[in-house]
Enzyme design. Structure first.
Site, PDB file in Angstrom:
ATOM      1  CG  ASP A  91      -5.349  -4.019   8.604  1.00  0.00           C
ATOM      2  OD1 ASP A  91      -4.565  -4.321   7.351  1.00  0.00           O
ATOM      3  OD2 ASP A  91      -5.664  -3.976   8.990  1.00  0.00           O
TER       4      ASP A  91
ATOM      5  NE  ARG B  82      -2.255  -9.533   0.665  1.00  0.00           N
ATOM      6  CZ  ARG B  82      -2.711  -9.493   1.559  1.00  0.00           C
ATOM      7  NH1 ARG B  82      -3.923 -10.331   2.641  1.00  0.00           N
ATOM      8  NH2 ARG B  82      -2.192  -8.541   2.185  1.00  0.00           N
TER       9      ARG B  82
ATOM     10  CB  THR C 228      10.400  -0.073   7.149  1.00  0.00           C
ATOM     11  OG1 THR C 228       9.511  -0.325   8.884  1.00  0.00           O
ATOM     12  CG2 THR C 228      10.821   1.456   7.225  1.00  0.00           C
TER      13      THR C 228
ATOM     14  CG  ASN D 213       3.520  -3.311   4.458  1.00  0.00           C
ATOM     15  OD1 ASN D 213       3.088  -2.192   4.637  1.00  0.00           O
ATOM     16  ND2 ASN D 213       3.855  -3.706   4.419  1.00  0.00           N
ATOM     17  CD1 TRP D 214      11.075  -2.218   2.560  1.00  0.00           C
ATOM     18  CD2 TRP D 214      10.704  -2.745   0.337  1.00  0.00           C
ATOM     19  NE1 TRP D 214      11.427  -1.183   2.306  1.00  0.00           N
ATOM     20  CE2 TRP D 214      10.650  -1.489   0.634  1.00  0.00           C
ATOM     21  CE3 TRP D 214      10.652  -2.518  -0.224  1.00  0.00           C
ATOM     22  CZ2 TRP D 214      10.562   0.188  -0.381  1.00  0.00           C
ATOM     23  CZ3 TRP D 214      10.309  -1.968  -1.808  1.00  0.00           C
ATOM     24  CH2 TRP D 214       9.927  -0.929  -1.545  1.00  0.00           C
TER      25      TRP D 214
ATOM     26  NE  ARG E  56       1.755  -6.637   3.451  1.00  0.00           N
ATOM     27  CZ  ARG E  56       0.838  -6.220   3.679  1.00  0.00           C
ATOM     28  NH1 ARG E  56      -0.666  -6.164   2.655  1.00  0.00           N
ATOM     29  NH2 ARG E  56       0.335  -5.649   5.629  1.00  0.00           N
TER      30      ARG E  56
ATOM     31  NE  ARG F 143      -4.931  -1.549  12.492  1.00  0.00           N
ATOM     32  CZ  ARG F 143      -3.926  -2.318  12.354  1.00  0.00           C
ATOM     33  NH1 ARG F 143      -2.498  -1.761  13.143  1.00  0.00           N
ATOM     34  NH2 ARG F 143      -2.896  -3.516  10.464  1.00  0.00           N
TER      35      ARG F 143
ATOM     36  NE  ARG G 156      -1.903  -5.504  14.192  1.00  0.00           N
ATOM     37  CZ  ARG G 156      -2.139  -6.408  14.655  1.00  0.00           C
ATOM     38  NH1 ARG G 156      -3.105  -7.043  15.271  1.00  0.00           N
ATOM     39  NH2 ARG G 156      -2.743  -7.351  13.349  1.00  0.00           N
TER      40      ARG G 156
HETATM   41  C1  FPP Z   1      -3.231  -2.919   4.495  1.00  0.00           C
HETATM   42  O1  FPP Z   1      -4.223  -3.830   4.505  1.00  0.00           O
HETATM   43  C2  FPP Z   1      -2.611  -1.739   3.886  1.00  0.00           C
HETATM   44  C3  FPP Z   1      -1.836  -2.165   2.753  1.00  0.00           C
HETATM   45  C4  FPP Z   1       0.100  -2.420   3.768  1.00  0.00           C
HETATM   46  C5  FPP Z   1      -1.614  -0.697   2.236  1.00  0.00           C
HETATM   47  C6  FPP Z   1      -1.928   0.270   2.134  1.00  0.00           C
HETATM   48  C7  FPP Z   1      -2.311   0.729   0.760  1.00  0.00           C
HETATM   49  C8  FPP Z   1      -3.132   1.654   0.095  1.00  0.00           C
HETATM   50  C9  FPP Z   1      -4.479   1.489   0.123  1.00  0.00           C
HETATM   51  C10 FPP Z   1      -2.777   1.331  -1.379  1.00  0.00           C
HETATM   52  C11 FPP Z   1      -1.940   2.641  -2.006  1.00  0.00           C
HETATM   53  C12 FPP Z   1      -1.955   3.665  -2.440  1.00  0.00           C
HETATM   54  C13 FPP Z   1      -1.295   4.453  -2.445  1.00  0.00           C
HETATM   55  C14 FPP Z   1      -1.034   5.991  -2.862  1.00  0.00           C
HETATM   56  C15 FPP Z   1      -0.033   3.985  -3.268  1.00  0.00           C
HETATM   57  P1  FPP Z   1      -3.867  -5.637   3.844  1.00  0.00           P
HETATM   58  O2  FPP Z   1      -3.084  -5.539   2.855  1.00  0.00           O
HETATM   59  O3  FPP Z   1      -3.054  -5.242   4.901  1.00  0.00           O
HETATM   60  O4  FPP Z   1      -4.697  -5.710   4.373  1.00  0.00           O
HETATM   61  P2  FPP Z   1      -4.950  -7.606   5.180  1.00  0.00           P
HETATM   62  O5  FPP Z   1      -5.009  -7.211   6.567  1.00  0.00           O
HETATM   63  O6  FPP Z   1      -6.453  -8.055   4.739  1.00  0.00           O
HETATM   64  O7  FPP Z   1      -4.724  -8.277   4.486  1.00  0.00           O
END
Ligand code: FPP
Length: 247
Positions: free
Chosen positions: A20, A33, A66, A68-69, A71, A186, A192
């Protein structure tokens, strides 16, 4: 600094990561982002290398849930592209990495499903480390899927309803070829589980750090392992019982 403090005889066998903070890391730099996810994918690779060098046999990364679609489409596209790009890389064969995709393969773009299945097959005999990527994954999806499978076996007369145990559920989970995580890390400051490995983390040690995922380096991993090794894992027993057993 922390590496020297690690007891190599008591390494966690399986570390799971909730990566995260990519978005906030990028925004703090005045970037989109998606820029954070690209940096995050590099961190994933560096973490995999570090874990392999240490001798950790299993790692699992939560790359796409599931949910994250929902976003913004451009961000979803970046994550799909990154996943596809990484599936095509040589890192797996060059480093003896066995790849495992855990997630809803049925409801996934065809190219990603095909590339994932091909890579799982190609790397199935690799031995240095198993890397599971949770993509289009959530624990509630997984538990509903497993429940449907078990119900179907009962309906077909292959399984007696009274024989359904925790082991039955374990043996149907997407993670069934791996031990449960000893340590879940995390990054990004939230405390969480976000629908990740809820069944499998029943006795995992949880480690939360404010560091954003793109800044999570080898030293951060060593520090988390040292912290983990300082904890007493009781699995429902008393501290005295565990101390006695470890004498
Ligand atoms: C959460 O950070 C991260 C994700 C939803 C995606 C994690 C993915 C990667 C690290 C790279 C993916 C690599 C592959 C190989 C698919 P956030 O975007 O929610 O961060 P924020 O809380 O700061 O907004």
């Amino acid at each position: 600094m922390y590496k020297k403090k690690i007891d190599m005889s008591r390494l966690p066998k399986h570390i799971a990561f909730i990566m995260d903070g990519n978005g906030r890391w990028a925004q703090a730099r005045g970037q989109q982002r998606s820029y954070g996810h690209i940096a995050g994918a590099d961190t994933l690779e560096a973490t995999l290398r570090c874990a392999t060098k240490l001798g950790i046999p299993y790692v699992t990364f939560y790359a796409f849930s599931t949910e994250n679609w929902n976003r913004p489409q451009s961000e979803v596209n970046t994550l799909l592209d990154l996943m596809l790009k990484h599936l095509e890389e040589n890192i797996f064969m060059n480093n003896d990495v066995k790849f495992l995709l855990i997630g809803d393969l049925e409801n996934m773009p065809d190219n990603l499903r095909n590339a994932s299945i091909q890579l799982m097959d190609k790397t199935k005999n690799n031995k240095a480390i198993t890397m599971a990527v949770a993509f289009n994954y959530s624990s509630r999806w997984e538990l509903a899927y497993v429940t449907r499978q078990i119900a179907d076996e009962v309906k077909r007369g292959e399984l007696n309803i009274n024989d359904i145990s925790a082991e039955t559920i374990d043996s149907h989970m997407a993670t069934r070829t791996m031990p449960n995580p000893d340590l879940l890390i995390r990054t990004g400051g939230e405390q969480r589980l976000s629908n990740f490995l809820l069944w499998q983390t029943a006795y995992s040690e949880l480690y939360f750090t404010d560091t954003y995922w793109p800044d999570f380096d080898d030293e951060c991993l060593y520090k988390a392992i040292v912290d983990y090794q300082g904890r007493q894992r009781r699995f429902g027993k008393t501290g005295e019982q565990v101390s006695e057993e470890n004498k």
